[in-house]
Design a protein around this motif. Structure first.
Motif, PDB file in Angstrom:
ATOM      1  N   UNK A   8      70.563  19.202  12.392  1.00 43.84           N
ATOM      2  CA  UNK A   8      69.561  20.165  12.842  1.00 43.84           C
ATOM      3  C   UNK A   8      69.196  19.793  14.275  1.00 43.84           C
ATOM      4  N   UNK A   9      69.128  20.777  15.155  1.00 44.32           N
ATOM      5  CA  UNK A   9      68.744  20.557  16.548  1.00 44.32           C
ATOM      6  C   UNK A   9      67.357  21.145  16.780  1.00 44.32           C
ATOM      7  N   UNK A  10      66.579  20.451  17.578  1.00 43.19           N
ATOM      8  CA  UNK A  10      65.235  20.910  17.928  1.00 43.19           C
ATOM      9  C   UNK A  10      65.129  20.927  19.445  1.00 43.19           C
ATOM     10  N   UNK A  11      64.765  22.080  19.992  1.00 41.98           N
ATOM     11  CA  UNK A  11      64.719  22.253  21.443  1.00 41.98           C
ATOM     12  C   UNK A  11      63.287  22.541  21.880  1.00 41.98           C
ATOM     13  N   UNK A  12      62.844  21.821  22.895  1.00 44.89           N
ATOM     14  CA  UNK A  12      61.510  22.090  23.414  1.00 44.89           C
ATOM     15  C   UNK A  12      60.942  20.908  24.170  1.00 44.89           C
ATOM     16  N   UNK A  13      59.609  20.878  24.226  1.00 44.01           N
ATOM     17  CA  UNK A  13      58.936  19.937  25.101  1.00 44.01           C
ATOM     18  C   UNK A  13      58.521  18.640  24.407  1.00 44.01           C
ATOM     19  N   UNK A  14      58.417  17.603  25.232  1.00 44.53           N
ATOM     20  CA  UNK A  14      57.677  16.385  24.920  1.00 44.53           C
ATOM     21  C   UNK A  14      56.397  16.414  25.748  1.00 44.53           C
ATOM     22  N   UNK A  15      55.293  16.055  25.135  1.00 42.26           N
ATOM     23  CA  UNK A  15      54.011  16.060  25.831  1.00 42.26           C
ATOM     24  C   UNK A  15      53.309  14.729  25.600  1.00 42.26           C
ATOM     25  N   UNK A  16      52.737  14.172  26.667  1.00 40.25           N
ATOM     26  CA  UNK A  16      51.921  12.968  26.525  1.00 40.25           C
ATOM     27  C   UNK A  16      50.523  13.402  26.073  1.00 40.25           C
ATOM     28  N   UNK A  17      50.183  13.102  24.823  1.00 37.92           N
ATOM     29  CA  UNK A  17      48.872  13.435  24.276  1.00 37.92           C
ATOM     30  C   UNK A  17      47.902  12.307  24.600  1.00 37.92           C
TER      31      UNK A  17
END
Length: 327
Positions: A8-17
């Motif tokens: 399974x591939x997941x595409x999108x952002x990483x965010x520093x919370x």
């Protein structure tokens, strides 16, 4: 190769919370009141798609994350979290732009309230050249959404990728509406196109309120089915979830939990749902042969994963062995 063996591939952002931490005489550590006003931030890796990828891999699904990872300090934090959770990141471009930062305070109900620092950051700069290797991955499912689908210049390239993958890949979308960054009207205008591409649409009741104020979940599901998406799941917080498969519907309750915060709960839910559908060999094309029993069981498992995430601080989804035996 069966669908279950395909990743399974997941595409999108990483965010520093960045979570606000109390300071002063009654705070944890840091300046005292005598030192003057101060604010301490405890930074944890987050971002809806990255959270979903981490949760999927921790449950045991072979998972690739597709994100533009910055070379800054936050980018190194993201890489460490993904790799330690067994997520493959070999297709992630190394980005010169800075990481996205979200400063989060918690409301009285444990829900996160965010302010974003996201202009000209790494996550939104996708090009078709950077996305081209994804077509050779052979993923059973591509999950995406959140800001990757609405923030330009990368959003157009992501939509083109979805159209290219659709013949052989199950497409899962989570709009994850973020009004501080993108007006709900932007999501609303694009949603019919997404529904025409997607096999699965997962939204929260907050997303529904932003997209269609005053519309009940059942009527909203009918709207999205008419636009083309066969499977819609609306998460309802402590009330569980509504699943609608071409108009056949069921309500699935959530297990009771002492909520620490709800950060990452929706992402964990999506991961639990995709994990169970992947294990049932249901991913890898159109979702046209599902039974309601399979869906009910998958959604029930997803609520368990989400509840376990609510029981801890931050987006820290459980590993398979940490779930209740009944799951």
């Amino acid at each position: 190769m069966t669908a279950t063996r395909r990743p399974v591939a997941v595409l999108g952002e990483c965010v520093a919370d960045a979570f606000v931490v109390p300071t002063g005489p009654t705070g944890a550590t840091g300046p005292t009141a005598a030192d003057g006003p101060a604010l301490r931030l405890d930074v944890l890796p987050g971002g809806g798609p990255a959270n979903t990828a981490v949760a999927l891999a921790r449950l045991g699904t072979p998972t690739h994350f597709l994100g533009r990872l910055s070379t800054d300090a936050f980018g190194h934090l993201f890489r460490r979290r993904l790799v330690e959770s067994a997520v493959r990141i070999d297709l992630c471009p190394e980005a010169a732009e800075p990481s996205t930062l979200a400063v989060a305070g918690l409301g009285p109900d444990g829900a996160a309230e965010y302010s974003f620092h996201a202009e000209a950051t790494a996550d939104w700069q996708w090009t078709r050249r950077e996305l081209a290797p994804v077509t050779g991955l052979g993923a059973a499912c591509l999950h995406t959404g959140s800001l990757a689908l609405v923030r330009e210049p990368g959003a157009a390239a992501v939509e083109e990728l979805l159209a290219e993958l659709r013949p052989t890949t199950t497409l899962s979308l989570d709009p994850n509406v973020r009004p501080p960054l993108v007006a709900p009207e932007e999501y609303r205008a694009r949603l019919p196109r997404w529904c025409a591409l997607a096999d699965l649409l997962r939204l929260s009741e907050d997303d529904l309120a932003h997209l269609h104020p005053g519309l009940n979940p059942e009527a909203a599901c009918d709207t999205w089915h008419r636009a083309g998406v066969p499977l819609v799941v609306v998460t309802l917080g402590g009330a569980g979830a509504l699943v609608s498969y071409d108009g056949v519907r069921a309500r699935v309750p959530a297990p009771p939990v002492d909520v620490v915060d709800t950060v990452g709960a929706g992402d964990a839910f999506t991961a639990g749902l995709l994990h169970r559908l992947h294990a049932a060999d249901a991913l890898g094309g159109r979702l046209d042969a599902l039974s309601m029993n399979t869906l009910h069981e998958a959604v029930a498992f997803a609520t368990t994963v989400a509840a376990a995430t609510c029981a801890v601080r931050g987006a820290n989804p459980p590993r398979a062995e940490e779930l209740p035996a009944a799951a």
